[in-house]
Design an enzyme around this catalytic site. Structure first.
Site, PDB file in Angstrom:
ATOM      1  N   LYS A   8       0.852  -1.203   0.000  1.00  0.00           N
ATOM      2  CA  LYS A   8       0.000   0.000   0.000  1.00  0.00           C
ATOM      3  C   LYS A   8       0.879   1.241   0.000  1.00  0.00           C
ATOM      4  O   LYS A   8       2.060   1.208   0.380  1.00  0.00           O
ATOM      5  CB  LYS A   8      -0.932   0.012   1.220  1.00  0.00           C
ATOM      6  CG  LYS A   8      -0.214  -0.001   2.579  1.00  0.00           C
ATOM      7  CD  LYS A   8       0.254   1.347   3.082  1.00  0.00           C
ATOM      8  CE  LYS A   8       0.955   1.250   4.433  1.00  0.00           C
ATOM      9  NZ  LYS A   8       1.611   2.540   4.815  1.00  0.00           N
ATOM     10  N   ASP A 131      -2.361  -1.053  10.143  1.00  0.00           N
ATOM     11  CA  ASP A 131      -2.678  -1.016   8.717  1.00  0.00           C
ATOM     12  C   ASP A 131      -3.454  -2.236   8.237  1.00  0.00           C
ATOM     13  O   ASP A 131      -3.914  -2.257   7.092  1.00  0.00           O
ATOM     14  CB  ASP A 131      -1.393  -0.899   7.888  1.00  0.00           C
ATOM     15  CG  ASP A 131      -0.692   0.437   8.063  1.00  0.00           C
ATOM     16  OD1 ASP A 131      -1.369   1.412   8.429  1.00  0.00           O
ATOM     17  OD2 ASP A 131       0.527   0.500   7.835  1.00  0.00           O
TER      18      ASP A 131
END
Length: 291
Positions: A8, A131
């Site tokens: 990401k 996350d």
């Protein structure tokens, strides 16, 4: 079962202060990309994990935490064997460990046909790492709180492409936050468009990683002809460039742009969206995690 475990980027990350528990409050825009690891799962007579990086074959690997969280919730204790092929550099700020943990949760849910909802998996992910819940979104999401509260977001930056620049030296998340000062904080905005597309953690990381600050200045120079934006992802150490796909429609500009990527040893990636349950992509893998 073999799954893609994507990285990401933080397209922006704004710090707002500290909670009473000492954690930093933030607003961040996440984007999953088509670069990552591969993770496979099969039934076994005993639990095992084999990784191409021996230093990750440890009890501290977040995959083990995913197994424990899943077992605590489902009471299913059947042993499984994992194979992890790492391409995402360790300590790079692009979510390698978190992605592996989320992918493991999804794989366990599929393997044992427990039919846990996406919302349940996201809640379990919060127990593993900040996350982790992101990867149960469609690929673009807003992170609030300490980053773990995920809101769906229709990313209007899908016409962007990204070029990654890794570092030989990782940045530990705890180090990045330990150098944060009150003057690094940004005020909260009511509209996302008012947030500048930058990363407030750069200020703290650059206090002890001058090499990354110098690298950012160098990248800004070489990318200046293309109206590109250079910033750091997460707590570092990855720097990335974003630019509009539109500029590639001109052949001469596209040729110069891709020459810049090649000469600067960058890795070109794209945003990734989830279809049919999980992220699917197999092409943008590197043979090594050390760039």
């Amino acid at each position: 079962m073999d799954l893609f475990s994507p990285a990401k980027l933080n397209l922006f990350l704004k710090l707002h202060g500290k909670t009473s528990h000492g954690f930093h409050e933030m607003t961040t825009l996440y984007q999953v990309i088509d670069f990552g690891d591969r993770l496979s799962l099969e039934s076994s007579s005993e639990d095992s994990l084999i990784c191409n990086l021996p230093e990750l074959n440890t009890p501290q690997n977040l995959i083990w935490k995913s197994i424990q969280v899943f077992r605590d919730y489902t009471q299913i204790y059947s042993p499984v064997a994992w194979r992890l092929y790492k391409c995402i550099p360790i300590g790079s700020g692009i979510g390698g460990g978190s992605s592996n943990a989320a992918t493991a949760l999804y794989a366990l849910n599929q393997h044992f046909q427990t039919q846990l909802s996406n919302d349940v998996l996201q809640e379990l992910g919060k127990k593993i790492g900040m996350d982790v819940p992101l990867f149960f979104s469609l690929g673009s999401a807003l992170g609030i709180g300490c980053g773990e509260e995920i809101l769906s977001y229709d990313n209007d930056h899908r016409d962007e492409r990204y070029v990654l620049y890794f570092s030989d030296q990782p940045v530990l998340t705890k180090d990045a936050f330990s150098y944060v000062r009150p003057e690094d904080f940004s005020k909260r905005e009511e509209c996302l468009s008012l947030y500048a597309r930058n990363n407030d953690l750069e200020q703290s990381v650059f206090r002890f990683r001058k090499d990354l600050e110098e690298k950012k200045h160098m990248l800004k120079r070489i990318w200046s002809p293309f109206n590109a934006h250079v910033r750091m992802s997460g707590a570092g150490a990855t720097l990335f460039v974003s630019y509009s796909r539109e500029i590639e429609t001109d052949p001469s500009t596209a040729k110069a742009l891709h020459a810049t990527i090649h000469n600067s040893q960058g890795l070109l990636v794209n945003s990734l969206r989830k279809y049919n349950g999980w992220f699917e992509h197999g092409d943008n893998l590197l043979a090594t995690t050390r760039q």
